[in-house]
Write a protein that holds these residues in place. Structure first.
Motif, PDB file in Angstrom:
ATOM      1  N   ALA A 117       3.413  32.432  88.665  1.00  0.00           N
ATOM      2  CA  ALA A 117       4.477  33.309  88.188  1.00  0.00           C
ATOM      3  C   ALA A 117       5.577  33.442  89.236  1.00  0.00           C
ATOM      4  O   ALA A 117       5.305  33.687  90.421  1.00  0.00           O
ATOM      5  CB  ALA A 117       3.921  34.683  87.848  1.00  0.00           C
ATOM      6  N   GLY A 118       6.815  33.222  88.777  1.00  0.00           N
ATOM      7  CA  GLY A 118       7.949  33.375  89.660  1.00  0.00           C
ATOM      8  C   GLY A 118       8.276  32.154  90.491  1.00  0.00           C
ATOM      9  O   GLY A 118       9.267  32.174  91.230  1.00  0.00           O
ATOM     10  N   GLN A 119       7.477  31.101  90.424  1.00  0.00           N
ATOM     11  CA  GLN A 119       7.746  29.903  91.204  1.00  0.00           C
ATOM     12  C   GLN A 119       8.281  28.791  90.298  1.00  0.00           C
ATOM     13  O   GLN A 119       7.940  28.725  89.114  1.00  0.00           O
ATOM     14  CB  GLN A 119       6.484  29.420  91.923  1.00  0.00           C
ATOM     15  CG  GLN A 119       6.027  30.357  93.035  1.00  0.00           C
ATOM     16  CD  GLN A 119       4.925  29.739  93.870  1.00  0.00           C
ATOM     17  OE1 GLN A 119       4.538  28.599  93.661  1.00  0.00           O
ATOM     18  NE2 GLN A 119       4.425  30.499  94.845  1.00  0.00           N
ATOM     19  N   ARG A 120       9.087  27.930  90.882  1.00  0.00           N
ATOM     20  CA  ARG A 120       9.710  26.850  90.120  1.00  0.00           C
ATOM     21  C   ARG A 120       8.667  25.813  89.729  1.00  0.00           C
ATOM     22  O   ARG A 120       7.829  25.415  90.534  1.00  0.00           O
ATOM     23  CB  ARG A 120      10.826  26.217  90.937  1.00  0.00           C
ATOM     24  CG  ARG A 120      11.712  25.251  90.147  1.00  0.00           C
ATOM     25  CD  ARG A 120      12.867  24.787  91.014  1.00  0.00           C
ATOM     26  NE  ARG A 120      13.681  25.915  91.441  1.00  0.00           N
ATOM     27  CZ  ARG A 120      14.699  26.402  90.732  1.00  0.00           C
ATOM     28  NH1 ARG A 120      14.994  25.864  89.551  1.00  0.00           N
ATOM     29  NH2 ARG A 120      15.401  27.415  91.191  1.00  0.00           N
ATOM     30  N   THR A 121       8.738  25.375  88.470  1.00  0.00           N
ATOM     31  CA  THR A 121       7.853  24.338  87.958  1.00  0.00           C
ATOM     32  C   THR A 121       8.677  23.288  87.232  1.00  0.00           C
ATOM     33  O   THR A 121       9.803  23.572  86.789  1.00  0.00           O
ATOM     34  CB  THR A 121       6.791  24.942  87.009  1.00  0.00           C
ATOM     35  OG1 THR A 121       5.883  23.917  86.589  1.00  0.00           O
ATOM     36  CG2 THR A 121       7.433  25.560  85.796  1.00  0.00           C
ATOM     37  N   SER A 122       8.141  22.091  87.081  1.00  0.00           N
ATOM     38  CA  SER A 122       8.891  20.987  86.470  1.00  0.00           C
ATOM     39  C   SER A 122       8.133  20.398  85.289  1.00  0.00           C
ATOM     40  O   SER A 122       6.891  20.461  85.233  1.00  0.00           O
ATOM     41  CB  SER A 122       9.172  19.890  87.506  1.00  0.00           C
ATOM     42  OG  SER A 122       7.966  19.310  87.957  1.00  0.00           O
ATOM     43  N   PHE A 123       8.904  19.809  84.373  1.00  0.00           N
ATOM     44  CA  PHE A 123       8.365  19.154  83.186  1.00  0.00           C
ATOM     45  C   PHE A 123       9.038  17.784  83.050  1.00  0.00           C
ATOM     46  O   PHE A 123      10.257  17.665  83.200  1.00  0.00           O
ATOM     47  CB  PHE A 123       8.639  19.964  81.924  1.00  0.00           C
ATOM     48  CG  PHE A 123       7.986  21.317  81.912  1.00  0.00           C
ATOM     49  CD1 PHE A 123       6.782  21.509  81.268  1.00  0.00           C
ATOM     50  CD2 PHE A 123       8.586  22.405  82.550  1.00  0.00           C
ATOM     51  CE1 PHE A 123       6.185  22.758  81.250  1.00  0.00           C
ATOM     52  CE2 PHE A 123       7.995  23.649  82.534  1.00  0.00           C
ATOM     53  CZ  PHE A 123       6.792  23.829  81.888  1.00  0.00           C
ATOM     54  N   THR A 124       8.256  16.753  82.754  1.00  0.00           N
ATOM     55  CA  THR A 124       8.776  15.409  82.513  1.00  0.00           C
ATOM     56  C   THR A 124       8.443  15.008  81.079  1.00  0.00           C
ATOM     57  O   THR A 124       7.267  15.047  80.677  1.00  0.00           O
ATOM     58  CB  THR A 124       8.176  14.390  83.488  1.00  0.00           C
ATOM     59  OG1 THR A 124       8.518  14.774  84.825  1.00  0.00           O
ATOM     60  CG2 THR A 124       8.717  12.999  83.216  1.00  0.00           C
ATOM     61  N   VAL A 125       9.481  14.639  80.321  1.00  0.00           N
ATOM     62  CA  VAL A 125       9.317  14.250  78.918  1.00  0.00           C
ATOM     63  C   VAL A 125       9.647  12.773  78.799  1.00  0.00           C
ATOM     64  O   VAL A 125      10.746  12.334  79.163  1.00  0.00           O
ATOM     65  CB  VAL A 125      10.236  15.087  77.992  1.00  0.00           C
ATOM     66  CG1 VAL A 125       9.978  14.732  76.543  1.00  0.00           C
ATOM     67  CG2 VAL A 125      10.037  16.573  78.235  1.00  0.00           C
ATOM     68  N   LYS A 126       8.698  11.995  78.261  1.00  0.00           N
ATOM     69  CA  LYS A 126       8.882  10.559  78.060  1.00  0.00           C
ATOM     70  C   LYS A 126       8.845  10.239  76.567  1.00  0.00           C
ATOM     71  O   LYS A 126       8.001  10.770  75.838  1.00  0.00           O
ATOM     72  CB  LYS A 126       7.781   9.772  78.781  1.00  0.00           C
ATOM     73  CG  LYS A 126       7.769   9.940  80.294  1.00  0.00           C
ATOM     74  CD  LYS A 126       6.656   9.121  80.926  1.00  0.00           C
ATOM     75  CE  LYS A 126       6.656   9.278  82.441  1.00  0.00           C
ATOM     76  NZ  LYS A 126       5.579   8.460  83.079  1.00  0.00           N
ATOM     77  N   VAL A 127       9.766   9.370  76.146  1.00  0.00           N
ATOM     78  CA  VAL A 127       9.789   8.908  74.748  1.00  0.00           C
ATOM     79  C   VAL A 127       9.806   7.386  74.762  1.00  0.00           C
ATOM     80  O   VAL A 127      10.460   6.757  75.601  1.00  0.00           O
ATOM     81  CB  VAL A 127      11.012   9.466  73.983  1.00  0.00           C
ATOM     82  CG1 VAL A 127      10.896  10.959  73.796  1.00  0.00           C
ATOM     83  CG2 VAL A 127      12.313   9.129  74.701  1.00  0.00           C
ATOM     84  N   ARG A 128       9.067   6.789  73.797  1.00  0.00           N
ATOM     85  CA  ARG A 128       8.956   5.339  73.721  1.00  0.00           C
ATOM     86  C   ARG A 128       8.971   4.910  72.255  1.00  0.00           C
ATOM     87  O   ARG A 128       8.266   5.487  71.427  1.00  0.00           O
ATOM     88  CB  ARG A 128       7.679   4.857  74.405  1.00  0.00           C
ATOM     89  CG  ARG A 128       7.516   3.343  74.414  1.00  0.00           C
ATOM     90  CD  ARG A 128       6.295   2.898  75.195  1.00  0.00           C
ATOM     91  NE  ARG A 128       5.073   3.490  74.677  1.00  0.00           N
ATOM     92  CZ  ARG A 128       4.346   4.388  75.316  1.00  0.00           C
ATOM     93  NH1 ARG A 128       4.746   4.840  76.500  1.00  0.00           N
ATOM     94  NH2 ARG A 128       3.243   4.865  74.796  1.00  0.00           N
ATOM     95  N   ALA A 129       9.798   3.884  71.964  1.00  0.00           N
ATOM     96  CA  ALA A 129       9.877   3.379  70.592  1.00  0.00           C
ATOM     97  C   ALA A 129       8.560   2.730  70.200  1.00  0.00           C
ATOM     98  O   ALA A 129       7.958   1.986  70.978  1.00  0.00           O
ATOM     99  CB  ALA A 129      11.021   2.377  70.466  1.00  0.00           C
ATOM    100  N   ASN A 130       8.139   3.020  68.973  1.00  0.00           N
ATOM    101  CA  ASN A 130       6.848   2.531  68.495  1.00  0.00           C
ATOM    102  C   ASN A 130       7.017   1.621  67.287  1.00  0.00           C
ATOM    103  O   ASN A 130       6.085   1.447  66.513  1.00  0.00           O
ATOM    104  CB  ASN A 130       5.941   3.727  68.151  1.00  0.00           C
ATOM    105  CG  ASN A 130       4.497   3.329  68.035  1.00  0.00           C
ATOM    106  OD1 ASN A 130       4.048   2.369  68.653  1.00  0.00           O
ATOM    107  ND2 ASN A 130       3.748   4.055  67.212  1.00  0.00           N
ATOM    108  N   ASN A 131       8.233   1.058  67.119  1.00  0.00           N
ATOM    109  CA  ASN A 131       8.480   0.185  65.979  1.00  0.00           C
ATOM    110  C   ASN A 131       9.392  -0.958  66.406  1.00  0.00           C
ATOM    111  O   ASN A 131       9.794  -1.052  67.560  1.00  0.00           O
ATOM    112  CB  ASN A 131       9.094   0.974  64.814  1.00  0.00           C
ATOM    113  CG  ASN A 131      10.302   1.780  65.259  1.00  0.00           C
ATOM    114  OD1 ASN A 131      10.990   1.425  66.208  1.00  0.00           O
ATOM    115  ND2 ASN A 131      10.554   2.887  64.581  1.00  0.00           N
ATOM    116  N   SER A 132       9.705  -1.816  65.438  1.00  0.00           N
ATOM    117  CA  SER A 132      10.497  -3.007  65.738  1.00  0.00           C
ATOM    118  C   SER A 132      11.969  -2.838  65.417  1.00  0.00           C
ATOM    119  O   SER A 132      12.741  -3.785  65.574  1.00  0.00           O
ATOM    120  CB  SER A 132       9.944  -4.205  64.952  1.00  0.00           C
ATOM    121  OG  SER A 132       9.962  -3.946  63.552  1.00  0.00           O
ATOM    122  N   VAL A 133      12.377  -1.667  64.970  1.00  0.00           N
ATOM    123  CA  VAL A 133      13.779  -1.422  64.652  1.00  0.00           C
ATOM    124  C   VAL A 133      14.390  -0.533  65.736  1.00  0.00           C
ATOM    125  O   VAL A 133      13.678   0.085  66.530  1.00  0.00           O
ATOM    126  CB  VAL A 133      13.933  -0.762  63.262  1.00  0.00           C
ATOM    127  CG1 VAL A 133      13.361  -1.654  62.177  1.00  0.00           C
ATOM    128  CG2 VAL A 133      13.249   0.604  63.230  1.00  0.00           C
TER     129      VAL A 133
END
Length: 375
Positions: free
Chosen positions: A209-225
């Motif tokens: 609580a009260g301390q800085r935290t980080s989040f990493t979001v990754k997205v990857r295409a799962n189709n051929s279009v």
């Protein structure tokens, strides 16, 4: 005895009957009376004659009603000449497909009526995010009796894994000599076996609580279009304060536009923030990915994938408490030009001793008089 008594005694008394001969009719006459009285004829009131016109009108109304009922019955049951039951729609195609992949569909319209279907149109309603127009109208013209018309389409469906997508087809037509428009519908359901874009979130399950935290979001295409205009949205929980990110948000502080994603392409963003709360509380972060075309909107056009990350709030090993004029709050109102007393309290939450502790204080603001600082 008065006269009344004499008369009564003469009538009802026991005096002898006189033998005086009767005078009057000297000849005895016999009468032949009919003993069978029979029944006297009953005279009925004459009936009023019914108008012929009213009779004909009544029969006409009854006949018309029965004719309408019979026609409707014949049409609904299909025993008549023309019926919607004699128009068949068949959709040939898989009921499972991967999100973002092309799905071939074949739509067949069969006319089993003895008459032709005129001014026929085929309407196709695609689910949201299917690509292209959501509604399509195709003119089929005249479909002869016994004729089969085939329309082929290749569609691309988007959505979350396991979602059910519905394709609705409708045939509209008329028959010769009638202005009525008849229609028949058929739905084809498709389940998405996989999402077109994979969503991965990397974050610590525990947050101090009260301390800085980080989040990493990754997205990857799962189709051929190519997935165009991909966006990421994050719904923050109560008590979270956004800090910064390596890619600036497109809208507010929780939506990022990351561009197009081709086959095998992966992109990521990282953002930081501070979560406030009590020890033991759990807060949920919700992540979404999908097309984002309206940069002034706070919502994605459609959700392809979603993810929920839960963070548990823990107590820091060194707890601090900042009091401004004796008040512990994020925002404290004070008068300009006055000296503001600030006190900082800290405590060791570990069961062991901590050495060489350094306490740093950072004061921001353009209206701060640096010369007034005292400790």
């Amino acid at each position: 005895m008065d006269n009344l008594d004499k008369k009564q005694n003469k009538l009802y008394g026991k005096a002898k009957i006189s033998n005086r001969k009767r005078r009057g009719v000297k000849k005895t006459r016999s009468f032949d009376a009919n003993r069978d009285w029979g029944s006297a004829p009953i005279k009925n009131k004459p009936k009023k004659k019914r108008s012929i016109i009213k009779t004909i009108f009544g029969f006409s109304v009854v006949f018309f009603v029965f004719a309408i009922i019979f026609m409707l019955f014949q049409f609904v049951t299909g025993n008549g000449k023309v019926s919607t039951n004699n128009v068949d729609i068949q959709i040939l195609g898989n009921t499972f497909t991967a999100g973002g992949e092309e799905l071939p569909l074949q739509i067949q319209i069969i006319n089993r009526n003895p008459v032709a279907l005129e001014y026929s149109d085929l309407l196709i309603n695609y689910p949201d995010g299917a690509g292209g127009d959501v509604r399509e109208r195709v003119s089929l013209g005249t479909i002869k009796s016994g004729e089969t018309v085939v329309e082929a389409r290749d569609i691309v469906l988007f959505g979350q894994q396991g979602s059910l997508q519905e394709v609705i087809t409708t045939i509209e037509y008329r028959t010769k000599g009638s202005n009525a428009i008849w229609h028949k519908d058929l739905s084809h359901f498709v389940t998405l076996s996989s999402a077109p874009i994979d969503l991965i979130v990397e974050a610590s399950p525990g947050v101090v609580a009260g301390q800085r935290t980080s989040f990493t979001v990754k997205v990857r295409a799962n189709n051929s279009v190519i997935n165009e205009n991909v966006g990421i949205k994050v719904d923050y929980p109560i008590g979270f304060r956004y800090g910064s990110s390596d890619l600036g948000p497109t809208f507010g502080d929780n939506i990022w536009h990351i561009g197009d994603l081709g086959e095998g392409v992966e992109k990521e963003i990282t953002f930081t923030g501070i979560l406030f709360g009590n020890q033991g509380e759990e807060r949920a972060f919700r992540f979404f990915v999908g097309p984002y075309t309206n940069f002034s909107s706070s919502e994605l056009s459609q959700v392809y994938s979603s993810f929920i990350h839960t963070s548990s709030i823990s107590r820091p090993f060194i707890a601090t408490q900042v009091l401004i004029d004796g008040i512990e709050d994020e925002i404290v109102a004070m008068k300009s030009g006055e000296t503001i007393p600030v006190s900082i309290k800290w405590s060791n939450n570990l069961p062991t001793r901590i050495d060489d502790v350094v306490l740093e204080v950072k004061i921001d603001g353009g209206i701060l008089n640096q010369a007034s600082l005292q400790s």
